[in-house]
Design an enzyme around this catalytic site. Structure first.
Site: not given
Ligand code: G16
Length: 543
Positions: A344, A113-114, A281-282, A277, A376, A279
């Site tokens: 979360t 992801s990010h 989704d953000r 981001d 998302k 992938d």
């Molecule tokens: C993932 C989850 C999200 C979450 C985020 C942050 O996003 O899919 O639901 O809000 O991580 O999570 P944490 O606070 O546990 O670091 P992504 O975009 O990284 O897949």
């Protein structure tokens, strides 16, 4: 070509976190590491024999090699078919859409992801279920259990599949279909939004900047915004996906998308700015001189949803993760629809979306989405905003001011303390957890604690319970502090402190959020003893 059965043994720590398994790239490249986890997914979901899967990733370092391993392991375990994005690329929402659209048995998304990429960055693998959403805890628990007893994995010995050419080929008895990663997703967006109105907006001279951060969204944004909607060439910047994201941190927030922020706050700023981001989704939304927090963005989308063709009939309900600000709750109350509070992790929205209880979902961590997929969706959120701006004919800053006048402003900020010693972070949480019952009635920085608890979620659809989902402290005047440890980091612990305060006075809605939240920040430090426990006097990242 033959199937090899390779002896292995369990590798510790292959426990999926908030969103799949995320580790340092070098860890994933370690002996048997990826293979063990993929075999554990197959074992955890009852095998892949005869099944059809989707496969794609965000293009980060090791994406292409890992995709070949997944294909050979799917073939070795008898998968009927794997649908792969060209060059092993698929944004997370596009993968979710393909899983649903083709009625497959799920999919593998290669992404951290990010998190930064590259040999010294992070890598990740997540499994999505047939509804297109991230595997729920009931499934990830089975996968984790499978990692603990693994003794062998099966892999096909074969040449790499050519993933650069569209079309079908065979890997043993498994069909590999290479698809255009953008086409189906773009069609879906065209069905949801009023492309005519958005096109007219651009024709009228509306200027936009979309920062794809050298991540997977570049090709999607260029195809949709510039090619289909007529945004000026150059609207999309950093649009070529690179394995190390151009050495950037593909996290769309004011810190990591600073160049975009500077442009949007500067003279002659475009009308609208957005970023996505690693992938896809953000999302980050920013108007000329006006940053929109993800929590506020969710509230604005909910309040204006009926201007979008797909949501013209109204929303069934909305959902937000617990630490997300309660701005959307106020909109839901006004609309007379349900508002769900989940832990979360996007996976917790899946049941609500499947059951038709919620149409829109969102998180403070820059995630917004709807029932069109089960992830998302960054570009979807951007198109939603464009559709609203086209319908309203107002600049973002005016839209926000009007929204706050109608609903009040939930000042909001998240303070992250990264790379904290895990033992110290756990001790902070344990100590605070033990004191929660004694907090109501006490004072901190001039604010009184009204309630304090540890969030647990009872899923209203399947009755499952998820405990230990963050510590919440309600203070006088609609203020709130939430503390939890991140489930997506790969080094030490990341302590997240979420801060919120409701402002109902229209004359006080233009303050700097850090200033507006100063008493809440002071109360959080006082109550949790952050400086004493972590040795940090200031957060590493403020969003
Ligand atoms: C993932 C989850 C999200 C979450 C985020 C942050 O996003 O899919 O639901 O809000 O991580 O999570 P944490 O606070 O546990 O670091 P992504 O975009 O990284 O897949």
């Amino acid at each position: 070509m033959s199937v090899q059965t390779i002896a292995t043994q369990p590798i510790e720590g292959q426990k999926p976190g908030t969103s799949g398994l995320r580790k340092k790239t070098r860890v994933f490249q370690g002996h048997h590491y990826l293979e063990n986890f993929i075999q554990s997914i197959w074992n955890g979901i009852g095998g892949v024999a005869g099944k059809t899967l989707v496969l794609g990733g965000d293009g980060r370092h090791f994406n292409a090699e890992a995709a070949q391993v997944v294909l050979r392991m799917a073939a070795a375990s008898g998968a009927a078919k794997v649908i792969v994005g060209q060059n092993a690329l698929l944004s997370t929402p596009a993968a979710s859409n393909l899983i649903r659209d083709r009625g497959t048995d799920g999919g593998i998304i290669l992404s951290a992801s990010h998190n930064p990429g590259g040999p010294d960055g992070d890598f990740g693998v997540k499994f999505n279920t047939p509804n297109g959403g991230p595997a729920p805890e009931s499934v990830t628990n089975k996968i984790f259990e499978a990692t603990k007893t693994l003794t062998e994995y099966r892999i096909f010995e074969a040449q790499d599949v050519n993933l650069s050419i569209l079309g079908a080929s065979m890997l043993g008895d498994t069909e590999i279909e290479v698809v255009d990663p953008v086409a189906e997703y773009a069609k879906l967006m065209e069905r949801l939004f009023d492309f005519g109105a958005i096109r007219a907006l651009f024709e009228g001279g509306f200027r936009m900047r979309f920062d794809a951060m050298h991540a997977v969204t570049g090709p999607y944004a260029t195809a949709i915004l510039e090619d289909r909607l007529g945004a000026a060439p150059g609207t999309v910047v950093n649009g070529i996906p690179l394995p190390d994201f151009g050495k950037g941190h593909p996290d769309p927030n004011p810190i990591w998308a600073k160049t975009l922020m500077d442009e949007m706050m500067g003279a002659d700023a475009p009308d609208f700015g957005a970023a996505s981001d690693g992938d896809g989704d953000r999302n980050m939304i920013v108007g000329r001189g006006c940053y929109v927090t993800p929590s506020d963005s969710l509230a604005v989308l909910a309040a204006n949803a009926t201007v979008v063709p797909a949501y013209a009939e109204g929303l069934k309900g909305v959902a937000r993760s617990m630490p997300t600000s309660r701005a959307v709750d106020r909109v839901a109350a006004h609309l007379g629809i349900d508002c769900y509070e989940t832990p979360t992790g996007w996976k917790f929205f899946g049941n609500l979306l499947d059951a038709g209880r919620a149409t829109l979902c969102g998180e403070e961590s820059a995630g917004t989405g709807s029932d069109h997929v089960r992830e998302k969706d960054g570009l979807w959120a951007v198109l939603f905003w464009l559709n609203i701006l086209a319908a309203k004919g107002q600049p973002v800053s005016e839209l926000m001011a009007a929204h706050w006048r109608d609903f009040g402003r939930n000042y909001y900020s998240r303070h992250d303390y990264e790379g904290v010693d895990s033992a110290a972070a756990n001790a902070l949480m344990d100590d605070l957890r033990a004191r929660l019952a004694d907090l109501p009635g006490t004072e901190a920085a001039g604010l009184t604690v009204e309630a304090a608890d540890e969030f647990a979620y009872d899923d209203p659809v399947d009755g499952s319970r998820s405990e230990g989902q963050g510590l919440r402290i309600d203070l006088t005047g609609g203020a709130r502090i939430v503390l939890r440890l991140s489930g997506t980091g790969t080094e030490g612990a990341t302590l997240r402190v979420y801060l919120e305060r409701l402002e109902a006075d229209p004359d006080k809605m233009d303050a700097d959020p850090q200033e507006a939240l100063a008493p809440v920040i002071a109360a959080a430090n006082h109550i949790a003893g952050i400086a004493d426990r972590t040795g940090r006097t200031a957060p590493d990242v403020i969003t």
